[in-house]
Design a protein around this motif. Structure first.
Motif, PDB file in Angstrom:
ATOM      1  N   UNK A 213       0.833  -1.205   0.000  1.00  0.00           N
ATOM      2  CA  UNK A 213       0.000   0.000   0.000  1.00  0.00           C
ATOM      3  C   UNK A 213       0.867   1.255   0.000  1.00  0.00           C
ATOM      4  N   UNK A 214       1.943   1.227   0.763  1.00  0.00           N
ATOM      5  CA  UNK A 214       2.847   2.375   0.816  1.00  0.00           C
ATOM      6  C   UNK A 214       3.529   2.594  -0.534  1.00  0.00           C
ATOM      7  N   UNK A 215       3.960   1.519  -1.169  1.00  0.00           N
ATOM      8  CA  UNK A 215       4.583   1.637  -2.487  1.00  0.00           C
ATOM      9  C   UNK A 215       3.615   2.250  -3.492  1.00  0.00           C
ATOM     10  N   UNK A 216       2.359   1.792  -3.455  1.00  0.00           N
ATOM     11  CA  UNK A 216       1.352   2.350  -4.365  1.00  0.00           C
ATOM     12  C   UNK A 216       1.094   3.817  -4.065  1.00  0.00           C
ATOM     13  N   UNK A 217       0.974   4.158  -2.779  1.00  0.00           N
ATOM     14  CA  UNK A 217       0.692   5.539  -2.395  1.00  0.00           C
ATOM     15  C   UNK A 217       1.772   6.495  -2.896  1.00  0.00           C
ATOM     16  N   UNK A 218       3.023   6.040  -2.863  1.00  0.00           N
ATOM     17  CA  UNK A 218       4.126   6.907  -3.275  1.00  0.00           C
ATOM     18  C   UNK A 218       4.123   7.172  -4.788  1.00  0.00           C
ATOM     19  N   UNK A 219       3.409   6.350  -5.544  1.00  0.00           N
ATOM     20  CA  UNK A 219       3.262   6.616  -6.982  1.00  0.00           C
ATOM     21  C   UNK A 219       2.504   7.920  -7.237  1.00  0.00           C
TER      22      UNK A 219
ATOM     23  N   UNK B  74       1.951   8.428   1.716  1.00  0.00           N
ATOM     24  CA  UNK B  74       2.518   7.198   2.232  1.00  0.00           C
ATOM     25  C   UNK B  74       1.568   6.492   3.171  1.00  0.00           C
ATOM     26  N   UNK B  75       1.884   5.234   3.448  1.00  0.00           N
ATOM     27  CA  UNK B  75       1.084   4.393   4.335  1.00  0.00           C
ATOM     28  C   UNK B  75       2.005   3.808   5.396  1.00  0.00           C
ATOM     29  N   UNK B  76       1.555   3.830   6.634  1.00  0.00           N
ATOM     30  CA  UNK B  76       2.334   3.252   7.732  1.00  0.00           C
ATOM     31  C   UNK B  76       1.402   2.449   8.633  1.00  0.00           C
ATOM     32  N   UNK B  77       1.989   1.576   9.432  1.00  0.00           N
ATOM     33  CA  UNK B  77       1.205   0.758  10.364  1.00  0.00           C
ATOM     34  C   UNK B  77       1.780   0.879  11.770  1.00  0.00           C
ATOM     35  N   UNK B  78       0.886   0.935  12.752  1.00  0.00           N
ATOM     36  CA  UNK B  78       1.264   0.809  14.153  1.00  0.00           C
ATOM     37  C   UNK B  78       0.261  -0.134  14.799  1.00  0.00           C
ATOM     38  N   UNK B  79       0.690  -1.376  15.020  1.00  0.00           N
ATOM     39  CA  UNK B  79      -0.227  -2.369  15.550  1.00  0.00           C
ATOM     40  C   UNK B  79      -1.347  -2.666  14.560  1.00  0.00           C
TER      41      UNK B  79
ATOM     42  N   UNK C 134      -3.651   1.223  10.519  1.00  0.00           N
ATOM     43  CA  UNK C 134      -2.936   1.605   9.299  1.00  0.00           C
ATOM     44  C   UNK C 134      -3.323   3.040   8.975  1.00  0.00           C
ATOM     45  N   UNK C 135      -2.300   3.848   8.701  1.00  0.00           N
ATOM     46  CA  UNK C 135      -2.529   5.273   8.477  1.00  0.00           C
ATOM     47  C   UNK C 135      -2.053   5.678   7.090  1.00  0.00           C
ATOM     48  N   UNK C 136      -2.960   6.274   6.329  1.00  0.00           N
ATOM     49  CA  UNK C 136      -2.608   6.865   5.031  1.00  0.00           C
ATOM     50  C   UNK C 136      -2.510   8.367   5.221  1.00  0.00           C
ATOM     51  N   UNK C 137      -1.405   8.954   4.765  1.00  0.00           N
ATOM     52  CA  UNK C 137      -1.187  10.394   4.896  1.00  0.00           C
ATOM     53  C   UNK C 137      -0.875  10.965   3.525  1.00  0.00           C
ATOM     54  N   UNK C 138      -1.491  12.111   3.208  1.00  0.00           N
ATOM     55  CA  UNK C 138      -1.251  12.737   1.921  1.00  0.00           C
ATOM     56  C   UNK C 138      -1.257  14.251   2.082  1.00  0.00           C
TER      57      UNK C 138
ATOM     58  N   UNK D  18      -9.674   3.578  -0.990  1.00  0.00           N
ATOM     59  CA  UNK D  18     -10.363   2.390  -1.480  1.00  0.00           C
ATOM     60  C   UNK D  18      -9.497   1.573  -2.415  1.00  0.00           C
ATOM     61  N   UNK D  19      -8.782   2.254  -3.314  1.00  0.00           N
ATOM     62  CA  UNK D  19      -7.877   1.554  -4.227  1.00  0.00           C
ATOM     63  C   UNK D  19      -6.686   0.954  -3.481  1.00  0.00           C
ATOM     64  N   UNK D  20      -6.168   1.676  -2.494  1.00  0.00           N
ATOM     65  CA  UNK D  20      -5.035   1.164  -1.724  1.00  0.00           C
ATOM     66  C   UNK D  20      -5.418  -0.095  -0.942  1.00  0.00           C
ATOM     67  N   UNK D  21      -6.632  -0.143  -0.440  1.00  0.00           N
ATOM     68  CA  UNK D  21      -7.091  -1.341   0.257  1.00  0.00           C
ATOM     69  C   UNK D  21      -7.130  -2.528  -0.703  1.00  0.00           C
ATOM     70  N   UNK D  22      -7.549  -2.293  -1.923  1.00  0.00           N
ATOM     71  CA  UNK D  22      -7.536  -3.361  -2.928  1.00  0.00           C
ATOM     72  C   UNK D  22      -6.115  -3.858  -3.168  1.00  0.00           C
ATOM     73  N   UNK D  23      -5.161  -2.932  -3.193  1.00  0.00           N
ATOM     74  CA  UNK D  23      -3.752  -3.327  -3.333  1.00  0.00           C
ATOM     75  C   UNK D  23      -3.321  -4.151  -2.126  1.00  0.00           C
ATOM     76  N   UNK D  24      -3.670  -3.669  -0.932  1.00  0.00           N
ATOM     77  CA  UNK D  24      -3.278  -4.362   0.292  1.00  0.00           C
ATOM     78  C   UNK D  24      -3.873  -5.742   0.434  1.00  0.00           C
TER      79      UNK D  24
END
Length: 261
Positions: A145-151, A180-185, A188-192, A207-213
């Motif tokens: 998800x993070x890789x996709x977000x950085x696109x 980017x996307x990060x996880x803590x426990x 999952x946090x998406x920041x833009x 929604x698209x990032x969840x499909x990737x994940x």
């Protein structure tokens, strides 16, 4: 910018968007703007229209929404925050107030806006997180998800990430500064961070990032969304409750114009 105005004020607003139909005043339903204007009228005795820096949808919260208005009342500046918070409902609070230049438009002169989206990734619901996070029970690969977000970083035509029914401005090209996307426990946090956003862009992106994940969309297919340029191709849009407007950025911090009280 011209000199500091004695009458134009900016408010930094925090709100829980759960019960609101959105930030902007509408024909019906309770909004953040309508509650702010009602509180201002009770405080000053005058009908005052406020201008918001960014539009948020129903259910979306904010930590750093900015609202400006012209203050023709005799209420001292140091009493504005306390007075407004007295009249505002518990789910809206003014965090700071400052004087700003007459020609500073808090919407048009914003250089970027920062949003975050919270996903609660657990097989069990969380009553504590439910109001402000979207529950996804299946496994998610936050690395993909993070890789996709950085696109998304850079300048792109992001119309595929907008609502299919949206009314667009002159261009659907947007500049994304950070993503980017990060996880803590289990969270999952998406920041833009971007200059501006298209209607429902962030929620369709998540929604698209969840499909990737979930492994239901490849990184290549996510990248193709940047080339498709068909409204509504991304998604499906996630609920507004997980979305929060974190901050509005200007060329100068608003507090630099005048001492925050």
């Amino acid at each position: 910018m011209t000199g500091i105005s004695k009458s134009k004020l900016a408010l930094i607003i925090e709100y829980d968007g759960t019960r609101f139909c959105g930030s902007q005043r509408q024909g019906k339903g309770v909004t953040v703007q309508s509650e702010l204007e009602l509180a201002l009228q009770k405080l000053t005795g005058a009908a005052i229209r406020v201008n918001l820096s960014s539009r948020t949808d129903a259910g979306v919260s904010a930590l750093g929404q900015v609202a400006s208005f012209r203050n023709a009342s005799t209420v001292p500046l140091e009493k504005v925050v306390k007075g407004l918070n007295h009249y505002l409902p518990e789910d809206i609070a003014v965090q700071a107030v400052c004087r700003i230049p007459d020609d500073l438009d808090v919407r048009r002169h914003a250089v970027s806006r920062e949003y975050r989206y919270r996903i609660w990734n657990s097989p069990m619901p969380s009553p504590v997180m439910e109001r402000h996070a979207h529950l996804v029970s299946g496994a998610l690969d936050e690395g993909l998800m993070d890789t996709a977000a950085r696109m998304l970083i850079g300048t792109h035509d992001l119309v595929s990430f907008a609502s299919r029914m949206a009314k667009f401005e002159k261009t659907t090209v947007r500049s994304v500064h950070e993503a980017g996307v990060s996880r803590e426990g289990k969270e999952i946090l998406f920041r833009i961070v971007a200059g501006s956003f298209l209607p429902h862009q962030v929620r369709n992106t998540v929604g698209a990032l969840i499909r990737v994940g979930r492994g239901k969309m490849t990184l290549e297919e996510f990248g193709e969304l940047l080339e498709t340029k068909i409204p509504g191709t991304a998604g499906p849009a996630v609920p507004g409750r997980g979305l929060c407007l974190v901050r509005i950025n200007y060329l100068r911090d608003l507090g630099d114009y005048n001492e925050n009280l």
